[in-house]
Motif scaffolding. Sequence first.
Motif, PDB file in Angstrom:
ATOM      1  N   PHE A  83      26.532  96.681  31.334  1.00  0.00           N
ATOM      2  CA  PHE A  83      25.386  96.771  30.429  1.00  0.00           C
ATOM      3  C   PHE A  83      24.776  95.385  30.224  1.00  0.00           C
ATOM      4  N   PRO A  84      23.448  95.243  30.332  1.00  0.00           N
ATOM      5  CA  PRO A  84      22.802  93.925  30.286  1.00  0.00           C
ATOM      6  C   PRO A  84      22.610  93.377  28.870  1.00  0.00           C
ATOM      7  N   SER A  85      23.705  93.083  28.210  1.00  0.00           N
ATOM      8  CA  SER A  85      23.652  92.480  26.879  1.00  0.00           C
ATOM      9  C   SER A  85      24.545  91.249  26.881  1.00  0.00           C
ATOM     10  N   LEU A  86      24.561  90.532  25.777  1.00  0.00           N
ATOM     11  CA  LEU A  86      25.560  89.486  25.610  1.00  0.00           C
ATOM     12  C   LEU A  86      26.902  90.142  25.360  1.00  0.00           C
ATOM     13  N   LEU A  87      27.975  89.357  25.298  1.00  0.00           N
ATOM     14  CA  LEU A  87      29.299  89.957  25.142  1.00  0.00           C
ATOM     15  C   LEU A  87      29.364  90.823  23.893  1.00  0.00           C
ATOM     16  N   ILE A  88      28.916  90.306  22.756  1.00  0.00           N
ATOM     17  CA  ILE A  88      28.698  91.128  21.567  1.00  0.00           C
ATOM     18  C   ILE A  88      27.215  91.458  21.545  1.00  0.00           C
ATOM     19  N   SER A  89      26.891  92.742  21.600  1.00  0.00           N
ATOM     20  CA  SER A  89      25.510  93.148  21.862  1.00  0.00           C
ATOM     21  C   SER A  89      24.590  93.001  20.661  1.00  0.00           C
TER      22      SER A  89
ATOM     23  N   GLU B  14      31.828  81.764  34.354  1.00  0.00           N
ATOM     24  CA  GLU B  14      32.982  80.869  34.319  1.00  0.00           C
ATOM     25  C   GLU B  14      32.933  79.850  33.180  1.00  0.00           C
ATOM     26  N   ASN B  15      31.862  79.833  32.410  1.00  0.00           N
ATOM     27  CA  ASN B  15      31.646  78.754  31.436  1.00  0.00           C
ATOM     28  C   ASN B  15      32.723  78.676  30.359  1.00  0.00           C
ATOM     29  N   PHE B  16      33.185  79.821  29.872  1.00  0.00           N
ATOM     30  CA  PHE B  16      34.215  79.863  28.831  1.00  0.00           C
ATOM     31  C   PHE B  16      35.482  79.176  29.332  1.00  0.00           C
ATOM     32  N   ARG B  17      35.930  79.583  30.499  1.00  0.00           N
ATOM     33  CA  ARG B  17      37.156  79.036  31.079  1.00  0.00           C
ATOM     34  C   ARG B  17      37.010  77.548  31.419  1.00  0.00           C
ATOM     35  N   VAL B  18      35.887  77.181  32.012  1.00  0.00           N
ATOM     36  CA  VAL B  18      35.660  75.791  32.409  1.00  0.00           C
ATOM     37  C   VAL B  18      35.595  74.878  31.184  1.00  0.00           C
ATOM     38  N   ALA B  19      34.981  75.361  30.113  1.00  0.00           N
ATOM     39  CA  ALA B  19      34.877  74.555  28.896  1.00  0.00           C
ATOM     40  C   ALA B  19      36.249  74.275  28.302  1.00  0.00           C
ATOM     41  N   ILE B  20      37.126  75.270  28.294  1.00  0.00           N
ATOM     42  CA  ILE B  20      38.481  75.075  27.775  1.00  0.00           C
ATOM     43  C   ILE B  20      39.255  74.125  28.681  1.00  0.00           C
ATOM     44  N   ASN B  21      39.142  74.316  29.976  1.00  0.00           N
ATOM     45  CA  ASN B  21      39.855  73.441  30.912  1.00  0.00           C
ATOM     46  C   ASN B  21      39.400  71.986  30.815  1.00  0.00           C
ATOM     47  N   SER B  22      38.138  71.786  30.445  1.00  0.00           N
ATOM     48  CA  SER B  22      37.607  70.426  30.361  1.00  0.00           C
ATOM     49  C   SER B  22      37.799  69.800  28.982  1.00  0.00           C
ATOM     50  N   GLY B  23      38.396  70.549  28.052  1.00  0.00           N
ATOM     51  CA  GLY B  23      38.719  69.996  26.745  1.00  0.00           C
ATOM     52  C   GLY B  23      37.586  69.984  25.745  1.00  0.00           C
ATOM     53  N   LYS B  24      36.531  70.760  25.973  1.00  0.00           N
ATOM     54  CA  LYS B  24      35.418  70.810  25.030  1.00  0.00           C
ATOM     55  C   LYS B  24      35.824  71.514  23.740  1.00  0.00           C
ATOM     56  N   THR B  25      35.265  71.046  22.621  1.00  0.00           N
ATOM     57  CA  THR B  25      35.447  71.763  21.364  1.00  0.00           C
ATOM     58  C   THR B  25      34.579  73.015  21.396  1.00  0.00           C
ATOM     59  N   TYR B  26      34.858  73.953  20.495  1.00  0.00           N
ATOM     60  CA  TYR B  26      34.031  75.162  20.455  1.00  0.00           C
ATOM     61  C   TYR B  26      32.587  74.808  20.117  1.00  0.00           C
ATOM     62  N   LYS B  27      32.403  73.865  19.208  1.00  0.00           N
ATOM     63  CA  LYS B  27      31.044  73.466  18.828  1.00  0.00           C
ATOM     64  C   LYS B  27      30.279  72.953  20.039  1.00  0.00           C
ATOM     65  N   GLU B  28      30.921  72.144  20.844  1.00  0.00           N
ATOM     66  CA  GLU B  28      30.275  71.613  22.047  1.00  0.00           C
ATOM     67  C   GLU B  28      29.945  72.736  23.025  1.00  0.00           C
ATOM     68  N   PHE B  29      30.876  73.652  23.173  1.00  0.00           N
ATOM     69  CA  PHE B  29      30.650  74.777  24.079  1.00  0.00           C
ATOM     70  C   PHE B  29      29.529  75.678  23.570  1.00  0.00           C
ATOM     71  N   HIS B  30      29.552  75.988  22.286  1.00  0.00           N
ATOM     72  CA  HIS B  30      28.557  76.899  21.719  1.00  0.00           C
ATOM     73  C   HIS B  30      27.146  76.349  21.842  1.00  0.00           C
ATOM     74  N   GLU B  31      27.004  75.061  21.756  1.00  0.00           N
ATOM     75  CA  GLU B  31      25.678  74.447  21.876  1.00  0.00           C
ATOM     76  C   GLU B  31      25.043  74.715  23.236  1.00  0.00           C
ATOM     77  N   THR B  32      25.853  74.998  24.234  1.00  0.00           N
ATOM     78  CA  THR B  32      25.320  75.221  25.589  1.00  0.00           C
ATOM     79  C   THR B  32      24.652  76.586  25.728  1.00  0.00           C
ATOM     80  N   TYR B  33      24.941  77.525  24.823  1.00  0.00           N
ATOM     81  CA  TYR B  33      24.333  78.848  24.946  1.00  0.00           C
ATOM     82  C   TYR B  33      23.759  79.379  23.631  1.00  0.00           C
ATOM     83  N   SER B  34      23.650  78.555  22.605  1.00  0.00           N
ATOM     84  CA  SER B  34      23.129  79.015  21.315  1.00  0.00           C
ATOM     85  C   SER B  34      21.679  79.494  21.429  1.00  0.00           C
TER      86      SER B  34
END
Length: 414
Positions: free
Chosen positions: A196-202, A378-398
């Motif tokens: 379904f073409p939505s975000l993870l939480i629709s 792959e962004n979720f997994r790559v962000a964790i592997n690279s040590g990003k904080t959630y805030k840093e990760f969230h800014e990439t798709y807010s």
Amino acid sequence: MTKYFFRFSALFILASCQGNTVPQFRIHPLDSKLTPSSEVFYNEILPTLSGKKIMLVTNPSGIGNNPARIIREFDKYKVTLEHLIGLEHGFLGLEEEFSQTPVTMDTTFNRPLYHIYRIKDSDLKDLLKEVDYVLFDVQDVGMRCYTYVSVMKRLLDGIQNTKTQFVLLDHIHIAMHLPPMGEKMNPKNLNFAGEFPSLLISGMSMGESANFYNQEYLKGNAKIKVIPVTGYKRELYFEETGLPWFTPSPNLPMVESARNYLSLVLLEGVNVSVGRGTQAPFVYFGAPWMTDPEDLAKKLSQLANRSYYFTPVFFKPTFGPHKGKICSGLRMNLVSPDYDPMELAYELIRLMKDTYPKDFKWNKGSNNHWVDQLWGNENFRVAINSGKTYKEFHETYSKTEADEKKRIAPYLLY
């Protein structure tokens, strides 16, 4: 005597008042001000379907919880049940695994049960041409990875530009208070739990999702009638509606499991059990190698803002990862639904990886990592592997979330 009488009376009144202030955790269905879509269907819609042929898509989370009533009411109005569609967990919602065959015979209705994830699109279209209406009634959780919304999409694709009409009985799910969250699906990760073409939480109910998909992707070429839950206002949490919880699958037996699912489903992308095959799926999670879960619980408590907390637990799953093995892990205890489930999922996996670097692994399928299929890329997994904080990760798709919130707004019913 009078003095003691009045003192006793005052204490009695005070005690009585205190007794009336016991917190009410749920609204009793008899006190609900909402009318479920199923009652509107039986009272107002079904009588108009006399003489019509129906394809039924339901399970015990919808009108499938009372097969006898379906048979009785369909016979009363001379409605023909032509076909049944089998969802991921079967018509009775008891199956842990997908059916291995495209068609089985349902003994309750004595009708063929077509497992939509096994049959070809061309075969599905042929079946849809044989009926006047598709009746769709299942509880969802408001997430792209919950496969019932993928089933709905396939059916809408099949009826576009045909005379077959789609009648959807809408439900209130446990994520109605949340806006769209997460990212879009990368086509290379496309799977049945992500069509379904939505975000993870629709950010939408199932009925809202149907209207959204029809207009945005099918150009309005599917004939849809959505029966809403009457009286619902979006700011109400599920527990405040008075609607009973009907189990949509073996792994969401209670509201607590469904609420936790919003975060813990992403744990299926790593090598832990999420409690499938236990008495508390999506409440328990752990693994034989999680030797000091209390340490992980302490780290997580710093993020929770008192909305949830974790306690150590032992369990032995009878299904899924670590089947038959004793797992040590944590139980998620939800205090308030007012938290960011994406943040919890991210921080939980990040802390798990940091705490158990030698044992932690990302689950990998034949083509890619399973968490990529859940998250969409792959962004979720790559962000964790690279040590990003959630805030840093969230800014990439807010911005993606903000744009999606505007896009779905015209389709919201509540």
